[in-house]
Every structure is written in structure tokens, then in C-alpha cells.
Scaffold this active site. Sequence first.
Site, short mmCIF file in Angstrom:
data_model
loop_
_atom_site.label_atom_id
_atom_site.label_comp_id
_atom_site.label_asym_id
_atom_site.label_seq_id
_atom_site.Cartn_x
_atom_site.Cartn_y
_atom_site.Cartn_z
N SER A 69 0.79 -1.23 0.00
CA SER A 69 0.00 0.00 0.00
C SER A 69 0.82 1.28 0.00
O SER A 69 0.25 2.37 -0.10
CB SER A 69 -0.96 0.02 1.20
OG SER A 69 -2.09 -0.76 0.94
N LYS A 109 0.08 3.79 -2.67
CA LYS A 109 -0.90 4.87 -2.60
C LYS A 109 -0.25 6.25 -2.49
O LYS A 109 -0.90 7.26 -2.76
CB LYS A 109 -1.86 4.62 -1.43
CG LYS A 109 -2.72 3.38 -1.65
CD LYS A 109 -3.63 3.10 -0.47
CE LYS A 109 -4.52 1.88 -0.78
NZ LYS A 109 -4.23 0.73 0.06
N SER A 113 -6.11 3.78 4.32
CA SER A 113 -5.49 2.91 3.31
C SER A 113 -6.55 2.17 2.51
O SER A 113 -6.38 1.00 2.14
CB SER A 113 -4.53 1.91 3.97
OG SER A 113 -3.63 1.38 3.01
N LYS A 161 3.46 6.38 5.01
CA LYS A 161 2.49 5.37 4.60
C LYS A 161 2.98 3.97 4.99
O LYS A 161 4.16 3.65 4.87
CB LYS A 161 2.27 5.42 3.08
CG LYS A 161 1.12 4.54 2.60
CD LYS A 161 -0.22 5.11 3.00
CE LYS A 161 -1.37 4.17 2.70
NZ LYS A 161 -1.43 3.01 3.66
#
Length: 407
Positions: A82, A85, A147, A249
Site C-alpha cells: 500500500s 498509494k 489505506s 504510509k
Amino acid sequence: MTTGVNALRGFAVAALATFAVGLAVAQQAPSTPGPAPARALSGDLPVPPPPAITGTAWILVDAVSGNVLAGENYDTPLEPASITKVMTSYVIAAEIAGGKVKETDQVMMSENAWRQGGAGTDGSYSGFEVNKTAPLEQMEKGMVVQSGNDAAIALAEHVAGSTDAFAQLMNMYAKRIGMKDSHFVNPHGLPAEGHVSTARDLAMLGRALIHDFPKAYSYNKIKEFTVGPITQPNRNLLLWRDSTVDGIKTGHTSGAGYCLMASAKRGDQRLISVVMGSTSEAQRASDSLALLNWGFRFYETHKLYDAGKQVAQQKVWKGQVNEVQLGVAEPMLVTIPRGKYDQLKPTMDVPKSLVAPIRKGQAIGTVKVLLDGKVVAQRPLVALNAVEQAGFFKRLWHELLMWWYAD
């Protein structure tokens, strides 16, 4: 006759000597950075090794210069999970800046986005209702803080029409940023063949988002976000452990392991860490904080030159004025081991001969700063003042002097 020729020659030699003195004065070396701070007793000791990190690859970089302070396997392509992202956020921010979409756009949570990334899947989700819209800014916060894979898909569809088209945008922007070993297939980071990045590339992406789109970056420090009746926390545990951490993140899949891109700012210094392939949520957090603490403890950032301030000056031929002032267009900062500031050595690389006209802002050369014989920072030197071309007789006289001086 001979006497007249000798007198003329003597006058030219004297004029040339005077000019040469002026040239020596005008060709100043770059100014030494400001006074050194009080030197610590440990200034001559080597930097100790970084903490041991559990993971497949990791890196710690200075956010200002991009210098790698420590790392292992950071050029190995791996699944970014993720952390992908962050690239999605960058593309959205760039498209907003380009006027292609707006923060107030109503973004549809399509059935495709809901089925591929919603609550019925194994991944993280935002909770926006299927077949209903929400403002782009809110949808993006659902992607960043929670997320949400569903939000990432919905945003990609809104910006580019489909996730495939959006992935093409991701790769184009990645190339522009300088990410050489990354390839994106989707906007969320769920496993897909050929979807890879490296710790170095991801750190570079983090630097770009912080520098280019600070508002989009600021979403990463939000600790929790609510969609309808559901409030979800940010999975970055460091936001609760260290007040200087403001992003970036997390990521996790069975193939990628536990990943974390983190950043903290203390004073004027900002560091970015990336840990990939860790063994648990707790391990990636503790390792990332250990890396950041090590970097802040043993490295320091200094501003060497302010933007628009004279660093050096250089002689100009055939100009209305005889010198041009040189400086840097952006502040020049450097990150070095603590206690080494007074060992920095600035050097300047500029053409030997500058001829008017010169426009303000024109790139003239480069200023470099060395430590222990290695370049630790460099920036283009630009003209801080314009130099217009002189009149005919001065240009003619300088032509003679240039010819004579060249010999």
C-alpha cells in the site's frame, strides 16, 4: 617613432596589468559558509553503524539533498504493497495542479471499486457507500488515512477513466520524478505481476510529494478518519510515538511483508526512512523510529547559502559593468556527520571568460561543497544581476585585452 611605439606598448602593458589585478579581484572564490557552530568533542569520531533492521530492504535519506545516509538492498525491486498509494496521491495532486480535476469533484464509489477493494475483500477499505459520491478530498483522505483500496480505485477511475489508464499516469509521473526501478500496475498496491518499486525510489517519491504538494502530504499525519459510522485509525504507529513524525504510509501483503515509509522533521532537518519486508507491524515501526533517531543523532543539516544572496562574483568582458554577482536560486542546505561543519570546503566551477550580455537568472556554473574530498552538496550558480552589452569602443578595447590576456 620607436619611442612612440614603445610608449604605446608600455601604456598597453600597464593597462593590462591593472586589468589583470581587477580580474583577480573580480574572480572571487565562493564565500565560506557562515561561522561554524561550537564543535563537539566527538566531532572527529566516525559515525557508528546504523541500527540492525529486520527486513528485506531499507534506506534512510536526507529529504533536502536526497543523500543516502544508510541502507541495504535499496535498489532491489520488491512489492511495495500500500505504499503504492503515495504514488496515487502524487498523481492526483499533480492532476489537480494541472486543472484536470478539483478537490471538490464528486467521486463515485463505483461497483467495481467496491467489489475489488471494499469491505468484502481481504484488504483495507474506506467504507464509502457503493454507487454514491463523495468529494474528492474526502475520498483521498479515506485512501491515505484508512489505506482504503476501494477509495484508491474510485479515485483512479475518476481521474483517468480506469485503473489501467491511471497506472499509465503513475508510471509517467514516476519517470518524471526519477524513479528508475519502479513499475506500477494498479493504484492500491494489491499483488499484481510486474508491480514493483525499490526502497530508494519510494524515498525519492516521498521527497517529491513533500516538496511538490505539501497539502496532499499533510493528509498523511491525520491519525484517524471517519466515513459514515466507521472511524478507522491511521496504521502508522509512529504518529502516536513521536510528535516529529508526520507521515508517510504503511503497507502489507503476504508477499510484501510489512512495509513503512516514514518521515520526521526536527528543526530544519527532515529525514525519510523506508523499511520493506519486515516481519510485523510492531517491528516495522520500531525499526523505522530507530533509523530516524540514529539519523538525527549523528547527522545535522546546515543552510550554506540563501537564495538570491551573493556567493561569488566573476569578471565580465564587453559589459556595461565589469562583474556579475553569482548566487543560488534555491537555498543550499547540506546534511553531514555532526561536528564536521568546519571541515566543509566550497569550490566554484565557472567558465574562464564571460562575455556580455548576461541575463538575470542565467546559469553560469556550479558551486560545490566538499567534505573529506567528496562532494556533499552542489547547486547551479546563476547570475543575480543582468549585464547589458557595452558600447562599441569598450567592446573593441575588451576584444584587444581578451586577445592579449589569452596569450
